[in-house]
Design a protein around this motif. Structure first.
Motif, PDB file in Angstrom:
ATOM      1  N   VAL A  27       0.108   8.869   7.458  1.00 52.89           N
ATOM      2  CA  VAL A  27       1.607   8.357   6.718  1.00 52.89           C
ATOM      3  C   VAL A  27       2.514   7.784   7.405  1.00 52.89           C
ATOM      4  O   VAL A  27       2.865   7.256   7.053  1.00 52.89           O
ATOM      5  CB  VAL A  27       2.045   9.127   5.786  1.00 52.89           C
ATOM      6  CG1 VAL A  27       3.271   8.967   4.551  1.00 52.89           C
ATOM      7  CG2 VAL A  27       0.822  10.068   4.946  1.00 52.89           C
ATOM      8  N   SER A  39       2.090   4.015   9.158  1.00 57.77           N
ATOM      9  CA  SER A  39       1.167   3.282   8.588  1.00 57.77           C
ATOM     10  C   SER A  39       2.361   2.306   7.646  1.00 57.77           C
ATOM     11  O   SER A  39       2.485   1.516   6.822  1.00 57.77           O
ATOM     12  CB  SER A  39       0.888   3.772   7.164  1.00 57.77           C
ATOM     13  OG  SER A  39       0.798   4.600   6.871  1.00 57.77           O
ATOM     14  N   SER A  40       3.640   3.602   6.893  1.00 60.59           N
ATOM     15  CA  SER A  40       4.809   2.562   6.477  1.00 60.59           C
ATOM     16  C   SER A  40       5.430   1.643   6.618  1.00 60.59           C
ATOM     17  O   SER A  40       5.946   0.902   6.422  1.00 60.59           O
ATOM     18  CB  SER A  40       5.811   3.375   6.369  1.00 60.59           C
ATOM     19  OG  SER A  40       6.116   4.153   7.104  1.00 60.59           O
ATOM     20  N   CYS A  54      -4.132  -6.103   4.656  1.00 60.30           N
ATOM     21  CA  CYS A  54      -5.672  -6.891   4.503  1.00 60.30           C
ATOM     22  C   CYS A  54      -6.273  -8.122   3.522  1.00 60.30           C
ATOM     23  O   CYS A  54      -7.408  -8.372   3.559  1.00 60.30           O
ATOM     24  CB  CYS A  54      -6.305  -6.111   3.552  1.00 60.30           C
ATOM     25  SG  CYS A  54      -6.596  -4.444   3.720  1.00 60.30           S
ATOM     26  N   GLY A  61      -0.321   6.388  -5.675  1.00 62.30           N
ATOM     27  CA  GLY A  61       0.276   4.962  -5.461  1.00 62.30           C
ATOM     28  C   GLY A  61       1.697   4.867  -6.068  1.00 62.30           C
ATOM     29  O   GLY A  61       2.515   4.562  -5.998  1.00 62.30           O
ATOM     30  N   GLU A 117       0.285  -2.583  -2.592  1.00 64.02           N
ATOM     31  CA  GLU A 117      -1.485  -1.135  -2.828  1.00 64.02           C
ATOM     32  C   GLU A 117      -2.071  -2.751  -2.224  1.00 64.02           C
ATOM     33  O   GLU A 117      -2.227  -3.679  -2.577  1.00 64.02           O
ATOM     34  CB  GLU A 117      -2.080  -1.046  -4.200  1.00 64.02           C
ATOM     35  CG  GLU A 117      -3.645  -0.533  -3.523  1.00 64.02           C
ATOM     36  CD  GLU A 117      -4.005  -0.354  -5.772  1.00 64.02           C
ATOM     37  OE1 GLU A 117      -2.781  -0.254  -6.754  1.00 64.02           O
ATOM     38  OE2 GLU A 117      -4.872   0.229  -5.900  1.00 64.02           O
ATOM     39  N   CYS A 139     -10.588  -4.172   2.261  1.00 62.46           N
ATOM     40  CA  CYS A 139      -9.743  -4.601   3.531  1.00 62.46           C
ATOM     41  C   CYS A 139     -11.175  -4.772   4.164  1.00 62.46           C
ATOM     42  O   CYS A 139     -12.089  -4.333   4.093  1.00 62.46           O
ATOM     43  CB  CYS A 139      -9.123  -3.376   3.778  1.00 62.46           C
ATOM     44  SG  CYS A 139      -8.050  -3.483   3.267  1.00 62.46           S
ATOM     45  N   GLN A 192     -13.873   1.092   1.300  1.00 64.31           N
ATOM     46  CA  GLN A 192     -12.473   2.180   1.257  1.00 64.31           C
ATOM     47  C   GLN A 192     -11.488   2.444   0.452  1.00 64.31           C
ATOM     48  O   GLN A 192     -12.162   1.487  -0.525  1.00 64.31           O
ATOM     49  CB  GLN A 192     -11.785   1.103   2.308  1.00 64.31           C
ATOM     50  CG  GLN A 192     -11.965   0.594   3.691  1.00 64.31           C
ATOM     51  CD  GLN A 192     -11.153   0.260   5.054  1.00 64.31           C
ATOM     52  OE1 GLN A 192     -10.406  -0.805   3.895  1.00 64.31           O
ATOM     53  NE2 GLN A 192     -10.943  -0.027   5.862  1.00 64.31           N
ATOM     54  N   GLN A 235      -5.490   1.828  -0.461  1.00 66.16           N
ATOM     55  CA  GLN A 235      -4.444   1.846   0.034  1.00 66.16           C
ATOM     56  C   GLN A 235      -2.661   1.822  -0.465  1.00 66.16           C
ATOM     57  O   GLN A 235      -3.007   0.745  -0.718  1.00 66.16           O
ATOM     58  CB  GLN A 235      -4.384   1.396   1.674  1.00 66.16           C
ATOM     59  CG  GLN A 235      -5.709   2.135   2.317  1.00 66.16           C
ATOM     60  CD  GLN A 235      -5.808   0.455   3.526  1.00 66.16           C
ATOM     61  OE1 GLN A 235      -5.362   0.077   3.931  1.00 66.16           O
ATOM     62  NE2 GLN A 235      -7.487   0.870   4.028  1.00 66.16           N
ATOM     63  N   TYR A 236      -2.166   2.087   0.058  1.00 66.55           N
ATOM     64  CA  TYR A 236      -0.410   2.444  -1.112  1.00 66.55           C
ATOM     65  C   TYR A 236       0.224   2.394   0.919  1.00 66.55           C
ATOM     66  O   TYR A 236       0.608   3.127   1.359  1.00 66.55           O
ATOM     67  CB  TYR A 236      -0.665   3.747  -1.578  1.00 66.55           C
ATOM     68  CG  TYR A 236      -1.178   3.198  -3.008  1.00 66.55           C
ATOM     69  CD1 TYR A 236      -1.222   2.969  -3.975  1.00 66.55           C
ATOM     70  CD2 TYR A 236      -1.980   4.693  -2.958  1.00 66.55           C
ATOM     71  CE1 TYR A 236      -2.222   2.361  -4.540  1.00 66.55           C
ATOM     72  CE2 TYR A 236      -3.112   4.364  -3.923  1.00 66.55           C
ATOM     73  CZ  TYR A 236      -3.021   3.257  -4.950  1.00 66.55           C
ATOM     74  OH  TYR A 236      -3.339   3.144  -5.695  1.00 66.55           O
ATOM     75  N   GLU A 237       1.279   1.393   0.377  1.00 65.12           N
ATOM     76  CA  GLU A 237       2.461   1.601   1.189  1.00 65.12           C
ATOM     77  C   GLU A 237       3.966   1.326   0.055  1.00 65.12           C
ATOM     78  O   GLU A 237       4.051   0.451  -0.343  1.00 65.12           O
ATOM     79  CB  GLU A 237       2.420   0.213   2.846  1.00 65.12           C
ATOM     80  CG  GLU A 237       1.334   0.183   3.295  1.00 65.12           C
ATOM     81  CD  GLU A 237       1.581   1.368   3.980  1.00 65.12           C
ATOM     82  OE1 GLU A 237       2.359   2.043   3.947  1.00 65.12           O
ATOM     83  OE2 GLU A 237       0.339   1.770   5.146  1.00 65.12           O
TER      84      GLU A 237
END
Ligand SMILES: *[C@@H]1O[C@H](CO)[C@@H](O)[C@H](O)[C@H]1NC(C)=O
Length: 156
Positions: free
Chosen positions: A19, A22-23, A54, A77, A130, A136, A142, A145-147
């Motif tokens: 976490v 990846s941010s 992605c 998210g 997202e 991806c 998969q 995914q969230y950032e």
């Protein structure tokens, strides 16, 4: 049991590291800039550049206003209930100028009633980006995914 709890601890540590690192691939809030003045009902510009890790044509984003910097997102998210002041909705960023796809991100945001926040205090505008499930490189299985990234705003 000891093995299990050790494994869980190790897993939790690994997740925390993922976490945290990846941010760094989060996108950029181009507007508003840090320290932008806000008050109840004021309008601020909005612009976001997706990280798009992605390489999708469009990136779903959500926009949030909160009293503290978000430190984590929930499983879908979102900023956890009770940790934000305003949810501005979800939008689609056009990553390659393919052509806008609704809902198109706003170019300005209206500040809600923030009269309970003292002059000089900071509020935070955050954007969650997202990558949709299975979009991806690596496969259809998969999960999403969230950032997220945040910018501080100054109550005047
Ligand atoms: C995540 O947070 C959002 C906003 O607080 C909420 O609407 C959503 O239900 C939450 N999702 C989960 C899985 O708790």
């Amino acid at each position: 049991m000891r093995f299990l709890s050790t494994s869980i601890t190790a897993l939790a540590t690994l997740v925390a590291l993922v976490v945290a690192s990846s941010s760094k691939r989060a996108g950029t809030i181009d507007a508003p800039t840090a320290g932008t003045s806000i008050s109840t009902g004021s309008s601020i510009p909005f612009g976001y550049g997706a990280a798009n890790w992605c390489h999708n044509g469009y990136s779903p984003i959500t926009i949030w206003l909160s009293g503290t910097v978000p430190t984590a997102l929930n499983a879908t998210g979102g900023l956890p209930e009770g940790t934000y002041i305003e949810y501005y909705g979800n939008y689609l960023e056009d990553n390659f100028n393919i052509g806008p796809l609704p809902p198109v991100p706003p170019t300005s945001l209206t500040i809600p009633d923030i009269s309970s926040y003292p002059t000089g205090s900071n509020l935070f505008l955050s954007v969650v980006e997202e990558a949709l499930p299975g979009t991806c490189p690596g496969g259809v299985s998969q999960p999403a995914q969230y950032e997220f990234t945040s910018v501080s705003l100054m109550v005047v």
